[in-house]
Design a protein around this motif. Structure first.
Motif, PDB file in Angstrom:
ATOM      1  N   SER A  96       0.866  -1.178   0.000  1.00  0.00           N
ATOM      2  CA  SER A  96       0.000   0.000   0.000  1.00  0.00           C
ATOM      3  C   SER A  96       0.901   1.227   0.000  1.00  0.00           C
ATOM      4  N   ALA A  97       0.545   2.228  -0.775  1.00  0.00           N
ATOM      5  CA  ALA A  97       1.364   3.443  -0.856  1.00  0.00           C
ATOM      6  C   ALA A  97       1.221   4.266   0.421  1.00  0.00           C
ATOM      7  N   VAL A  98       2.361   4.563   1.052  1.00  0.00           N
ATOM      8  CA  VAL A  98       2.387   5.406   2.250  1.00  0.00           C
ATOM      9  C   VAL A  98       3.567   6.362   2.104  1.00  0.00           C
ATOM     10  N   ASP A  99       3.293   7.641   1.964  1.00  0.00           N
ATOM     11  CA  ASP A  99       4.317   8.676   1.849  1.00  0.00           C
ATOM     12  C   ASP A  99       5.404   8.302   0.831  1.00  0.00           C
ATOM     13  N   GLY A 100       4.970   7.782  -0.309  1.00  0.00           N
ATOM     14  CA  GLY A 100       5.898   7.466  -1.391  1.00  0.00           C
ATOM     15  C   GLY A 100       6.541   6.099  -1.324  1.00  0.00           C
ATOM     16  N   ASP A 101       6.240   5.313  -0.299  1.00  0.00           N
ATOM     17  CA  ASP A 101       6.809   3.970  -0.173  1.00  0.00           C
ATOM     18  C   ASP A 101       5.748   2.915  -0.422  1.00  0.00           C
ATOM     19  N   ALA A 102       6.156   1.772  -0.944  1.00  0.00           N
ATOM     20  CA  ALA A 102       5.272   0.617  -1.109  1.00  0.00           C
ATOM     21  C   ALA A 102       5.368  -0.223   0.168  1.00  0.00           C
ATOM     22  N   VAL A 103       4.497   0.068   1.120  1.00  0.00           N
ATOM     23  CA  VAL A 103       4.523  -0.571   2.435  1.00  0.00           C
ATOM     24  C   VAL A 103       3.807  -1.914   2.376  1.00  0.00           C
ATOM     25  N   PRO A 104       4.452  -2.974   2.870  1.00  0.00           N
ATOM     26  CA  PRO A 104       3.756  -4.267   2.932  1.00  0.00           C
ATOM     27  C   PRO A 104       2.506  -4.140   3.803  1.00  0.00           C
ATOM     28  N   PRO A 149      16.045   2.637   6.015  1.00  0.00           N
ATOM     29  CA  PRO A 149      15.821   3.524   7.159  1.00  0.00           C
ATOM     30  C   PRO A 149      15.776   4.989   6.712  1.00  0.00           C
ATOM     31  N   HIS A 150      14.706   5.671   7.085  1.00  0.00           N
ATOM     32  CA  HIS A 150      14.548   7.085   6.734  1.00  0.00           C
ATOM     33  C   HIS A 150      13.460   7.714   7.603  1.00  0.00           C
ATOM     34  N   ILE A 151      13.301   9.033   7.451  1.00  0.00           N
ATOM     35  CA  ILE A 151      12.251   9.772   8.161  1.00  0.00           C
ATOM     36  C   ILE A 151      11.062   9.932   7.220  1.00  0.00           C
ATOM     37  N   ARG A 152       9.904   9.508   7.697  1.00  0.00           N
ATOM     38  CA  ARG A 152       8.661   9.596   6.938  1.00  0.00           C
ATOM     39  C   ARG A 152       7.825  10.752   7.496  1.00  0.00           C
ATOM     40  N   LYS A 167       8.085  13.942   6.985  1.00  0.00           N
ATOM     41  CA  LYS A 167       8.937  15.034   7.477  1.00  0.00           C
ATOM     42  C   LYS A 167       8.157  16.336   7.616  1.00  0.00           C
ATOM     43  N   GLY A 168       8.299  16.950   8.783  1.00  0.00           N
ATOM     44  CA  GLY A 168       7.673  18.227   9.049  1.00  0.00           C
ATOM     45  C   GLY A 168       6.170  18.164   9.257  1.00  0.00           C
ATOM     46  N   GLU A 169       5.591  16.974   9.258  1.00  0.00           N
ATOM     47  CA  GLU A 169       4.153  16.806   9.428  1.00  0.00           C
ATOM     48  C   GLU A 169       3.848  16.181  10.788  1.00  0.00           C
ATOM     49  N   VAL A 170       2.577  16.219  11.154  1.00  0.00           N
ATOM     50  CA  VAL A 170       2.142  15.495  12.343  1.00  0.00           C
ATOM     51  C   VAL A 170       2.439  14.007  12.096  1.00  0.00           C
ATOM     52  N   GLY A 171       2.993  13.362  13.074  1.00  0.00           N
ATOM     53  CA  GLY A 171       3.318  11.944  12.918  1.00  0.00           C
ATOM     54  C   GLY A 171       4.662  11.677  12.278  1.00  0.00           C
ATOM     55  N   GLU A 172       5.520  12.704  12.169  1.00  0.00           N
ATOM     56  CA  GLU A 172       6.870  12.470  11.631  1.00  0.00           C
ATOM     57  C   GLU A 172       7.508  11.325  12.395  1.00  0.00           C
ATOM     58  N   GLN A 173       8.116  10.397  11.655  1.00  0.00           N
ATOM     59  CA  GLN A 173       8.659   9.193  12.277  1.00  0.00           C
ATOM     60  C   GLN A 173       9.825   8.623  11.485  1.00  0.00           C
ATOM     61  N   ALA A 174      10.695   7.955  12.195  1.00  0.00           N
ATOM     62  CA  ALA A 174      11.751   7.171  11.561  1.00  0.00           C
ATOM     63  C   ALA A 174      11.168   5.787  11.304  1.00  0.00           C
ATOM     64  N   THR A 175      11.483   5.215  10.147  1.00  0.00           N
ATOM     65  CA  THR A 175      10.953   3.899   9.816  1.00  0.00           C
ATOM     66  C   THR A 175      11.945   3.104   8.990  1.00  0.00           C
ATOM     67  N   MET A 176      11.801   1.803   9.045  1.00  0.00           N
ATOM     68  CA  MET A 176      12.539   0.889   8.174  1.00  0.00           C
ATOM     69  C   MET A 176      11.735  -0.399   8.086  1.00  0.00           C
ATOM     70  N   PHE A 177      11.795  -1.048   6.939  1.00  0.00           N
ATOM     71  CA  PHE A 177      11.127  -2.326   6.720  1.00  0.00           C
ATOM     72  C   PHE A 177      12.123  -3.323   6.168  1.00  0.00           C
ATOM     73  N   PHE A 178      11.996  -4.552   6.616  1.00  0.00           N
ATOM     74  CA  PHE A 178      12.812  -5.643   6.113  1.00  0.00           C
ATOM     75  C   PHE A 178      12.013  -6.927   6.250  1.00  0.00           C
ATOM     76  N   LEU A 179      12.472  -7.982   5.591  1.00  0.00           N
ATOM     77  CA  LEU A 179      11.784  -9.263   5.634  1.00  0.00           C
ATOM     78  C   LEU A 179      12.539 -10.238   6.512  1.00  0.00           C
ATOM     79  N   ASP A 180      11.801 -11.076   7.225  1.00  0.00           N
ATOM     80  CA  ASP A 180      12.444 -12.173   7.944  1.00  0.00           C
ATOM     81  C   ASP A 180      12.746 -13.284   6.928  1.00  0.00           C
ATOM     82  N   PRO A 181      13.405 -14.354   7.315  1.00  0.00           N
ATOM     83  CA  PRO A 181      13.755 -15.404   6.345  1.00  0.00           C
ATOM     84  C   PRO A 181      12.552 -16.066   5.672  1.00  0.00           C
TER      85      PRO A 181
END
Length: 144
Positions: A67-75, A106-109, A111-125
């Motif tokens: 699903s698109a979230v702030d320019g990323d394809a979030v699982p 890893p990046h800041i999602r 930015k400058g908005e309510v809910g600014e957050q650091a995030t990263m996604f990765f897959l387990d094996p």
């Protein structure tokens, strides 16, 4: 319902994996989650005070939609934890040094908005998506 971090009960999450040994290596060794009870078909981990349980079910494992979230394809199907900024940075550094392939670096999602957050996604094996995030101000976790 409002709860502070001292009164939040731990959650329980069960998820499918293709290999209990691979889950132990990933969640136990790499992420540092202490192991709890186990059986040949499942294993409990302490995921920052929450109980996650890897169940052997290879046909169920892995994320399938984004699903698109702030320019990323979030699982769409993912789980994770919210850390402090220093903990988040330490985890990002640890995973980078271990050669983990990020599906969202890893990046800041927001930015400058309510809910600014650091995030990263990765897959387990087993292909299950994990998100680690942090807020500079934890009070903004549920801010609108």
């Amino acid at each position: 319902m409002s709860q502070n971090s001292a009164t939040i009960p731990p959650f329980h999450l069960a998820f499918p994996v293709h290999s209990i040994a691979a889950a132990r290596a990933f969640y136990g060794e790499l992420l540092g989650c202490p192991e709890g009870r186990s059986a040949p078909e499942w294993v409990d981990f302490n995921f920052y005070g929450h109980q996650i349980v890897a169940h052997l079910a290879p046909e169920e494992a892995g994320h399938r939609q984004t699903s698109a979230v702030d320019g990323d394809a979030v699982p769409v199907r993912h789980f994770g934890v919210v850390l402090t900024m220093p903990q988040w940075q330490a985890m990002a550094d640890k995973l980078t040094q271990a050669g983990v392939k990020f599906i969202i670096e890893p990046h800041i999602r927001f930015k400058g908005e309510v809910g600014e957050q650091a995030t990263m996604f990765f897959l387990d094996p087993s292909g299950n998506a994990v998100e680690i995030k942090a807020f500079a101000d934890m009070a903004s976790l549920f801010a609108k």
